[in-house]
Scaffold this motif. Structure first.
Motif, short mmCIF file in Angstrom:
data_model
loop_
_atom_site.label_atom_id
_atom_site.label_comp_id
_atom_site.label_asym_id
_atom_site.label_seq_id
_atom_site.Cartn_x
_atom_site.Cartn_y
_atom_site.Cartn_z
N ALA A 1 3.71 5.80 -4.95
CA ALA A 1 3.64 6.73 -6.53
C ALA A 1 2.46 7.50 -6.84
O ALA A 1 2.28 8.56 -7.53
N ALA A 2 1.43 7.45 -6.24
CA ALA A 2 -0.03 8.37 -5.41
C ALA A 2 0.21 9.91 -5.54
O ALA A 2 0.03 11.05 -6.27
N GLU B 1 3.75 1.61 -0.90
CA GLU B 1 4.75 1.55 -2.55
C GLU B 1 3.30 2.88 -3.51
O GLU B 1 3.44 3.41 -4.37
N SER B 2 2.11 2.24 -3.62
CA SER B 2 0.77 2.47 -4.02
C SER B 2 1.06 4.14 -4.18
O SER B 2 0.73 5.09 -5.05
N ASP C 1 1.02 -1.40 0.06
CA ASP C 1 -0.10 -0.21 -0.40
C ASP C 1 0.77 0.95 -0.18
O ASP C 1 0.45 2.28 -0.62
#
Length: 351
Positions: free
Chosen positions: A115-116, A111-112, A109
């Motif tokens: 990125a966001a 890492e996501s 989560d």
């Protein structure tokens, strides 16, 4: 002789006959009283019991010693060949696996979210540039970009805090080394335990343990042959029922989770010399091993034996006994029985 003369003689002898009967009855009564007193008199015990400085002292007459067949053995000074016996359990790694799963999910989560957050930051920079260029972007669009960037940044910080909490929880339960097995993707160590090729042991050393824990222990459990256990690290938590410093050990042994094991710690170079109490001198009372030491010709003292240092039925002792002490190696159990009998005989009878 006339009848009258005979009657007169009987009258003269009658007082003497009555006196003899009274005297005989008195003597007979005295004899019966003496016999009854002898029967009711308490039997004198051949053992006298006293307590001196918290230790039980027995005074045993020669007849009781002969009846008990008492034999003595002098204690010699020896160096310990093994250390204390320690105990432990096979711990359940499921809580660690759960922490590993939570950590892996949070890492994904994060890492996501990163990125966001990077995309939101880039969008904010683009929108700010357009707004600054004669307002090619509206103020509303700029404010929305700022809000999206702030939300993305906050989510990253929240997930980072969550992961830090998982790491702290794992370290509080398992310590830095074991927790690193579960929280590091580069560590293959945990696979040995998940595949049951090894088990993780929590072994508790007594409170008086000094120095570093042994790197290797010879351990054993129910219905399995002795096995080697290798030190992993100190354990931050212990079983509340067993006080002392706990350590994690790993072993390639077929043990179920929760199984209890015992291990013999090797003696250290700084271990104190002591004496070896032979098994034949040991008597058990109140769940504690004891031995009788002769302190005089007819005096014996019952002393507690430290149960932490068994050696093939014998016990290694560094306190309470010294070289040259004579312990009872034959008749000790009879002495304990005589002691119990003497103590029972000294109790006042209930009215």
């Amino acid at each position: 002789m006339s009848r009258r003369t005979l009657l007169k003689g009987l009258q003269l002898l009658l007082p003497a006959i009555l006196a003899a009967l009274v005297l005989g009855g008195f003597l007979l009564s005295r004899g019966e009283q003496a016999s009854e007193a002898a029967r009711e008199a308490p039997v004198r015990s051949p053992v006298r019991v006293a307590v001196e400085n918290g230790l039980t002292m027995l005074t045993v007459d020669d007849a009781a010693q002969a009846r008990s067949g008492i034999q003595l053995q002098a204690l010699d000074a020896i160096q310990p060949t093994t250390g204390t016996t320690v105990y432990g359990t096979v711990i359940d790694l499921q809580p660690l696996v759960d922490l590993m799963s939570r950590y892996a999910a949070s890492a994904a989560d994060l890492e996501s979210a990163k990125a966001a957050a990077e995309a939101a930051r880039a969008e904010l920079e683009r929108t700010q540039a357009l707004y600054a260029d004669v307002q090619n972007a509206s103020l509303k669009t700029l404010q929305a970009a700022r809000s999206a960037n702030a939300a993305a940044t906050a989510k990253v910080k929240s997930l980072q805090a969550n992961m830090s909490g998982i790491v702290a929880s794992a370290q509080q339960q398992y310590g830095a080394i074991v927790s690193s097995w579960a929280l590091s993707t580069a560590s293959p160590e945990l696979a040995h335990f998940l595949e049951r090729r090894e088990v993780l042991l929590r072994i508790v050393f007594p409170g008086g343990q000094t120095g570093a824990a042994p790197a290797m222990l010879k351990a054993t459990g129910d219905n399995i042959t002795p096995f080697d256990a290798r030190l992993v690290s100190a354990a931050p938590q212990v079983d509340p029922g067993i006080q002392g410093q706990a350590y994690f050990y790993r072993a390639a042994a077929p043990l179920a989770t929760g199984a209890r094991i015992s291990a013999r710690a090797p003696a250290t170079a700084a271990a104190k010399a002591g004496v070896l109490i032979p098994a034949s001198a040991i008597v058990w009372y109140g769940g504690q091993p004891w031995a009788f030491v002769q302190t005089g010709k007819d005096q014996f003292q019952r002393r507690a034996v430290d149960p932490r240092f068994p050696q093939d039925g014998d016990f290694f002792a560094i306190e309470g006994f010294k070289p040259g002490d004579s312990v009872v190696v034959r008749g000790a159990q009879l002495l304990l029985s005589e002691e119990s009998r003497a103590q029972a005989g000294s109790q006042p009878e209930n009215e």
